[in-house]
Design an enzyme around this catalytic site. Structure first.
Site, mmCIF file in Angstrom:
data_model
loop_
_atom_site.group_PDB
_atom_site.id
_atom_site.type_symbol
_atom_site.label_atom_id
_atom_site.label_comp_id
_atom_site.label_asym_id
_atom_site.label_seq_id
_atom_site.Cartn_x
_atom_site.Cartn_y
_atom_site.Cartn_z
ATOM 1 N N THR A 43 -24.359 27.900 27.092
ATOM 2 C CA THR A 43 -24.751 28.130 25.702
ATOM 3 C C THR A 43 -26.161 28.704 25.665
ATOM 4 O O THR A 43 -27.084 28.139 26.234
ATOM 5 C CB THR A 43 -24.717 26.801 24.914
ATOM 6 N N HIS A 95 -11.817 25.324 26.920
ATOM 7 C CA HIS A 95 -12.859 24.296 27.084
ATOM 8 C C HIS A 95 -12.296 22.934 26.662
ATOM 9 O O HIS A 95 -12.176 22.646 25.479
ATOM 10 C CB HIS A 95 -14.068 24.660 26.220
ATOM 11 N N ASN A 146 -16.664 18.027 28.315
ATOM 12 C CA ASN A 146 -17.987 17.791 27.714
ATOM 13 C C ASN A 146 -17.974 17.249 26.283
ATOM 14 O O ASN A 146 -18.903 17.508 25.511
ATOM 15 C CB ASN A 146 -18.839 19.071 27.801
ATOM 16 N N ASN A 170 -22.014 13.935 25.127
ATOM 17 C CA ASN A 170 -21.493 13.873 23.762
ATOM 18 C C ASN A 170 -20.727 12.579 23.488
ATOM 19 O O ASN A 170 -19.719 12.567 22.775
ATOM 20 C CB ASN A 170 -20.628 15.111 23.449
ATOM 21 N N TYR A 180 -16.116 17.845 23.622
ATOM 22 C CA TYR A 180 -15.710 18.665 22.483
ATOM 23 C C TYR A 180 -14.245 18.362 22.103
ATOM 24 O O TYR A 180 -13.641 17.451 22.657
ATOM 25 C CB TYR A 180 -15.993 20.145 22.770
HETATM 26 C C1 PHB Z 1 -24.340 22.838 24.556
HETATM 27 O O1 PHB Z 1 -24.450 23.783 23.776
HETATM 28 O O2 PHB Z 1 -25.190 21.956 24.653
HETATM 29 C C2 PHB Z 1 -23.144 22.753 25.392
HETATM 30 C C3 PHB Z 1 -22.093 23.593 25.139
HETATM 31 C C4 PHB Z 1 -20.960 23.508 25.919
HETATM 32 C C5 PHB Z 1 -20.909 22.578 26.921
HETATM 33 C C6 PHB Z 1 -21.949 21.756 27.188
HETATM 34 C C7 PHB Z 1 -23.084 21.852 26.426
HETATM 35 O O3 PHB Z 1 -19.796 22.468 27.660
#
Ligand code: PHB
Length: 367
Positions: free
Chosen positions: A27, A182, A185, A242, A187
């Protein structure tokens, strides 16, 4: 030390990568505004890194509701697709290969980022102890606590699957070689997989099979749309980022269940984001071997790897490739530096998120 294995070619679906030094998704919050549209600056950044065996782009929201940070690119509008084509053409022109990472953040968001100022959506109405990044109503950007999400109704799920499918089609139309789903992490897809974020009592919650159902419906739709040999997925077993929290036995059982399911679908690759990049536990080699035994496609690991650790994991027959994040930001010619045993440029932490060329397209390659 030699990097003989790391610098040897590997086949991914129908694509041949000339080396196993992949660029991890990162990111950077530099999409063009308004509209979260990739620009020539983004194209230049990625083209500078075309010597990667495979570039995996920064995460890109598949629908407006899938955004959790200001200025991240999307792949749901014609303008975004055209912006990504600039990126793909620049990377291909420089001799590279590139996958687009498809993203929905679920509960890692805030009304300020959501269409109509609505709360974000998630499997269950449980807030994450986490942060997202917004532009506040007075125009100032800030990290803020994520909001309590609204639980998705079962009848809404097909429209999200359809958004992933349409995004994958747009990716192929923009010229991407592959897409990466994705599911890591913390999401949306990870929120369905994990016991602490998914407390549903319908067919999408409860048992391990039920928690895996929605992510696998997304996989199946994308595979049907563009073919399994163009599809990879990112998972983060044992991840804590997260506010994901699971019993180790649950994390391992889900990881092995998914590997079997992805093997059955002949996915091109599985990409494991190791938890230690944000202070989580180290994965054991026994667990990594368990993943390897279940999946015959390309297996990628990422998370603070050095060339030495990467070479060892490939030589041991566990990994097929390693994705490098922070070292690829600072070193556009990372495979060459590994080949020469050259020193690496240090990373500037202050230019990671947002901004322009500084810390993005001005890291020097070796002469
Ligand atoms: C972030 O923007 O912090 C982020 C995005 C995607 C990821 C991990 C962190 O898989």
């Amino acid at each position: 030390m030699t990097c003989e294995k790391l610098l040897s070619p590997v086949q991914i679906g129908t694509l041949t990568a000339p080396n196993r030094v992949f660029m991890a998704p990162l990111t950077r919050q530099r999409a063009g505004q308004p509209g979260n549209i990739p620009t020539v600056l983004n194209a230049h950044h990625y083209a500078q890194r075309a010597s990667a065996g495979l570039i995996i782009t920064e995460a890109s929201q598949v629908m407006p509701e899938g955004q959790g940070y200001a200025w991240t690119p999307g792949i749901h509008s014609d303008e975004q697709q055209a912006g990504w084509k600039l990126v793909v053409d620049a990377v291909h022109g420089a001799g590279g290969r590139i996958a687009l990472q498809l993203w929905h953040v679920g509960r890692i968001s805030h009304a300020l980022l959501q269409p109509g100022g609505q709360p974000p959506v998630a499997p269950s109405a449980i807030a994450a102890k986490a942060q997202c990044f917004v532009v506040q109503s007075d125009g100032t950007p800030a990290m803020v606590a994520t909001e309590t999400p609204r639980a998705l109704e079962i009848g809404e799920l097909p429209s999200i699957v359809a958004a992933y499918r349409a995004a994958a089609r747009r990716a192929v139309n923009a010229g991407f070689d592959l897409v990466e789903i994705h599911a890591a992490n913390g999401y949306l897809l990870n929120q369905f997989l994990a016991t602490n974020s998914n407390q549903r009592t319908d067919a999408y919650g409860g048992s391990l099979e039920n928690r895996a159902r929605f992510p696998l419906e997304v996989v199946d739709a994308i595979v049907e749309e563009i073919g399994a040999d163009r599809v990879g997925i990112r998972l983060s077993p044992f991840g804590i980022f997260n506010d994901i929290s699971e019993a180790p036995a649950d994390a391992e059982a889900m990881a092995f269940h998914l590997m079997d399911a992805l093997q059955a679908r002949s996915l091109a690759y599985v990409h494991i984001a190791e938890p230690d990049w944000v202070g989580g536990p180290q994965l054991s080699d026994a667990f990594r071997r368990g993943l390897r035994q279940r999946f015959q496609g390309v297996l990628i690991f990422a998370g603070g790897y050095t060339a030495k650790k990467a070479e060892a994991l490939i030589a041991a027959g566990i990994a097929d490739a390693i994705a490098f994040g922070r070292s690829f930001i600072a070193n556009p010619d990372l495979p060459r530096r590994f080949a020469l045993g050259a020193e690496l440029n240090p990373l500037d932490q202050t230019t990671l998120y947002g901004g322009g060329e500084k810390g993005y397209t001005d890291y020097p390659a070796l002469p």
